[in-house]
Write an enzyme that holds these catalytic residues in place. Structure first.
Site, mmCIF file in Angstrom:
data_model
loop_
_atom_site.group_PDB
_atom_site.id
_atom_site.type_symbol
_atom_site.label_atom_id
_atom_site.label_comp_id
_atom_site.label_asym_id
_atom_site.label_seq_id
_atom_site.Cartn_x
_atom_site.Cartn_y
_atom_site.Cartn_z
ATOM 1 N N CYS A 190 -19.193 16.426 6.058
ATOM 2 C CA CYS A 190 -20.230 15.858 6.928
ATOM 3 C C CYS A 190 -19.753 15.583 8.353
ATOM 4 C CB CYS A 190 -20.792 14.573 6.310
ATOM 5 S SG CYS A 190 -19.725 13.144 6.493
ATOM 6 N N SER A 224 5.335 -15.259 -0.739
ATOM 7 C CA SER A 224 5.340 -16.703 -0.504
ATOM 8 C C SER A 224 4.061 -17.333 -1.052
ATOM 9 C CB SER A 224 5.481 -16.984 0.985
ATOM 10 O OG SER A 224 4.503 -16.250 1.684
ATOM 11 N N CYS A 251 -14.114 9.653 3.189
ATOM 12 C CA CYS A 251 -15.032 9.780 4.313
ATOM 13 C C CYS A 251 -15.831 8.488 4.471
ATOM 14 C CB CYS A 251 -15.982 10.949 4.086
ATOM 15 S SG CYS A 251 -17.291 11.042 5.330
ATOM 16 N N HIS A 283 -4.703 -4.131 -2.178
ATOM 17 C CA HIS A 283 -5.086 -3.780 -0.802
ATOM 18 C C HIS A 283 -5.239 -2.274 -0.602
ATOM 19 C CE1 HIS A 283 -3.451 -7.851 0.887
ATOM 20 N NE2 HIS A 283 -4.601 -7.972 0.271
ATOM 21 N N ILE A 319 0.821 -1.217 0.000
ATOM 22 C CA ILE A 319 0.000 0.000 0.000
ATOM 23 C C ILE A 319 0.852 1.262 0.000
ATOM 24 C CG2 ILE A 319 -1.972 -1.104 1.128
ATOM 25 C CD1 ILE A 319 -0.992 -0.029 3.802
#
Ligand code: ZN
Length: 245
Positions: A155, A194, A132, A124, A108
């Site tokens: 919000c 792996s 949000c 991922h 990531i």
């Protein structure tokens, strides 16, 4: 580098030259060579601090204890000083040369894009984006370098990183794109994985193309199916590959 590995790299070079659709699938090993710990691997935080840590990376923790979630996440998942390694740069160059169709990654950290790769499918999610949790408004990842629980300016709900947490499904669109790339590939190179964790195992398991190449220090369940298995550092192998022209 030993002679056998040098020969393997030459063979990999030849396979890439002769393939029409090459895809790279990278696991945590790709990032550990840039100094980012593999939180599942040996020495990772599950093994060193106990299995309870899975909770801190779960949707349940984000909802119940957002302060704890962000404290843990920033401490263990965010490495702003990490830089791409030779492997990331080699893949970016292969793409520019028209020899690599896509990078599929479980990481990531955005290091492939930092190295210049364009078609990167992040299974991922990514630290460079957040959204949000109520209205879906999209933000960048800068709040990960600040303190406290980030709130939506529209919000007021919690803004969360755009990464797959425990208890959540993978992004269906990205997963289907990844499946499509694997279905089209005649050469699939797996590096630094792996191949035990979902979705790596199922994606690679569905590969029906001609050649599978595995670059990984330890054995994988797919070694027998592979045309070539290189037991070495993925960064070193790809980096040396780039010098063969
Ligand atoms: Zn909102």
């Amino acid at each position: 580098m030993n002679e056998n590995i040098a020969k393997d790299i030459e063979k990999l070079h030849e396979l890439i030259e002769n393939s029409r659709h090459t895809v790279f699938f990278g696991g945590a090993g790709m990032s550990t060579e840039s100094g980012i710990p593999d939180f599942r691997g040996s020495g990772g935080l599950y093994t060193s601090e106990g299995a309870g840590n899975e909770y801190y990376l779960s949707r349940a923790c984000l909802q119940r204890e957002p302060e704890e979630f962000f404290r843990f996440f920033r401490e263990h998942m965010v490495f702003p000083n990490a830089k791409p390694n030779a492997g990331h740069y080699a893949l970016a160059r292969l793409e520019v040369e028209g020899k690599l169709s896509a990078v599929l990654t479980q990481n990531i950290d955005g290091l492939h894009q930092a190295a210049g790769s364009k078609r990167v499918l992040e299974l991922h999610g990514t630290l460079s984006r957040s959204y949000c949790s109520r209205c879906g408004k999209v933000y960048d990842g800068s709040f990960l370098h600040a303190d406290g629980v980030p709130k939506c300016e529209k919000c007021g709900a919690t803004v969360r990183p755009d990464v797959t947490l425990y208890g959540e499904a993978l992004d269906g669109f990205v997963f289907r794109e990844a499946e499509g790339e694997i279905a089209k590939a005649d050469l699939l190179i797996v590096g630094g994985s792996s191949l035990t964790v979902y979705p790596a195992a199922s994606l690679v398991g569905n590969f029906e193309g001609k050649y599978l190449v595995i670059i990984n220090y330890s054995e994988t369940a797919y070694d027998e199916r592979a045309e070539l298995v290189i037991r070495a550092s993925v960064g070193e192998v790809l980096g040396n590959l780039a010098s063969l022209e």
